[in-house]
Enzyme design. Structure first.
Site, PDB file in Angstrom:
ATOM      1  N   SER A 143       0.852  -1.189   0.000  1.00 49.23           N
ATOM      2  CA  SER A 143       0.000   0.000   0.000  1.00 49.23           C
ATOM      3  C   SER A 143       0.882   1.231   0.000  1.00 49.23           C
ATOM      4  O   SER A 143       2.021   1.190   0.501  1.00 49.23           O
ATOM      5  CB  SER A 143      -0.898   0.024   1.239  1.00 49.23           C
ATOM      6  OG  SER A 143      -1.537   1.285   1.388  1.00 49.23           O
ATOM      7  N   TYR A 156      -1.601  -0.649  10.598  1.00 45.50           N
ATOM      8  CA  TYR A 156      -1.710  -1.039   9.187  1.00 45.50           C
ATOM      9  C   TYR A 156      -0.514  -0.541   8.383  1.00 45.50           C
ATOM     10  O   TYR A 156       0.085  -1.300   7.606  1.00 45.50           O
ATOM     11  CB  TYR A 156      -3.006  -0.484   8.602  1.00 45.50           C
ATOM     12  CG  TYR A 156      -3.201  -0.809   7.135  1.00 45.50           C
ATOM     13  CD1 TYR A 156      -3.304  -2.128   6.709  1.00 45.50           C
ATOM     14  CD2 TYR A 156      -3.296   0.207   6.180  1.00 45.50           C
ATOM     15  CE1 TYR A 156      -3.485  -2.433   5.368  1.00 45.50           C
ATOM     16  CE2 TYR A 156      -3.473  -0.097   4.844  1.00 45.50           C
ATOM     17  CZ  TYR A 156      -3.567  -1.405   4.435  1.00 45.50           C
ATOM     18  OH  TYR A 156      -3.744  -1.711   3.113  1.00 45.50           O
TER      19      TYR A 156
END
Length: 250
Positions: A143, A156
């Protein structure tokens, strides 16, 4: 027409919906036989398989959690039984949650790191037993938050930073086996998960669009095209790299 992945076998973890499903479909369209892995969404996995097979491809669905060594072993055993080998592994299975520092729990930390980091390690380790002597390709789905973290995403963001580091480490380690390891890093992408989280049409989504040079959020096929490229011989000289598939956002 020559298909760039004809004769190849791909395993895609977390492929019942969203980015994973898009990747599975695109790999199949390029000629690969595809194993659609899922942890709980059997209906979604079956829909992905049905789409691939209805369009002239070859796919099966295999249930299993990437956090379980036993499930991962079964995933690759069933792949070998169906298709004989593995040439491509896409470590796509992942979870996310956003919370401020004071709300982070040990349980949530362990959940995200188990799926987002341990999962790719277990799957990559098992895949080594099935790659042919000629090598193969591992693609990790990371990501943009790995290098551009946002508030309330400490855990995350950390998992994706770890995954990027894992990519570089395995690229060096597996190069003698001619196994290439690369990362594709999506930005905000239109998926079922994003819809459930209420992101679609939100102020948050608009803020991301405003920051994105191409002025939209991504679609699963945008990510899938980058994965298919890295899985193919077109990327034979590429390993240890990170491709942002995020419309230019950094």
């Amino acid at each position: 027409m020559s298909l760039k992945l004809e004769g190849k076998v791909a395993v895609v973890t977390g492929a019942s919906k969203g980015i994973g499903s898009g990747i599975a479909k695109d790999l199949a369209a390029a000629g690969a036989k595809v194993v659609v892995n899922y942890a709980s969404d059997k209906d979604g996995a079956d829909r992905t398989v049905a789409h691939i097979n209805a369009n002239g491809g070859h796919a099966i669905a295999v249930k299993g959690s990437v956090t379980s060594a036993e499930d991962v072993a079964q995933l690759f055993s069933e792949t070998a039984t169906a298709f004989g080998k593995v040439d491509i592994l896409v470590n796509n299975a992942g979870v996310y949650a956003f919370q401020p520092l004071e709300e982070i729990t040990v349980e949530e930390y362990n959940r995200q790191f188990s799926i987002n980091v341990l999962g790719p390690i277990l799957a990559s380790k098992e895949a080594l037993k099935y790659f042919p002597a000629t090598g193969g390709s591992i693609i990790n789905i990371s990501s943009v938050v790995a290098v551009s973290p946002t508030a309330n995403a400490a855990v995350y963001s950390s998992t994706k930073g770890a995954l990027d580091t894992l990519t570089r480490a395995l690229a060096d380690e597996l190069a003698p086996k001619n196994i290439r390891v690369n990362t594709v890093s999506p930005g905000l992408t239109a998926t079922e998960g994003a819809d459930i989280a209420g992101i679609k049409g939100s102020d948050f989504a608009q803020a991301i669009i405003d920051r994105t040079p191409l002025k939209r959020i991504g679609e699963p096929e945008d990510i899938a095209k980058a994965v298919t490229f890295l899985a193919s011989d077109d990327a034979a000289w590429i390993t240890g790299e990170r491709i942002n598939a995020a419309g230019g956002i950094r």
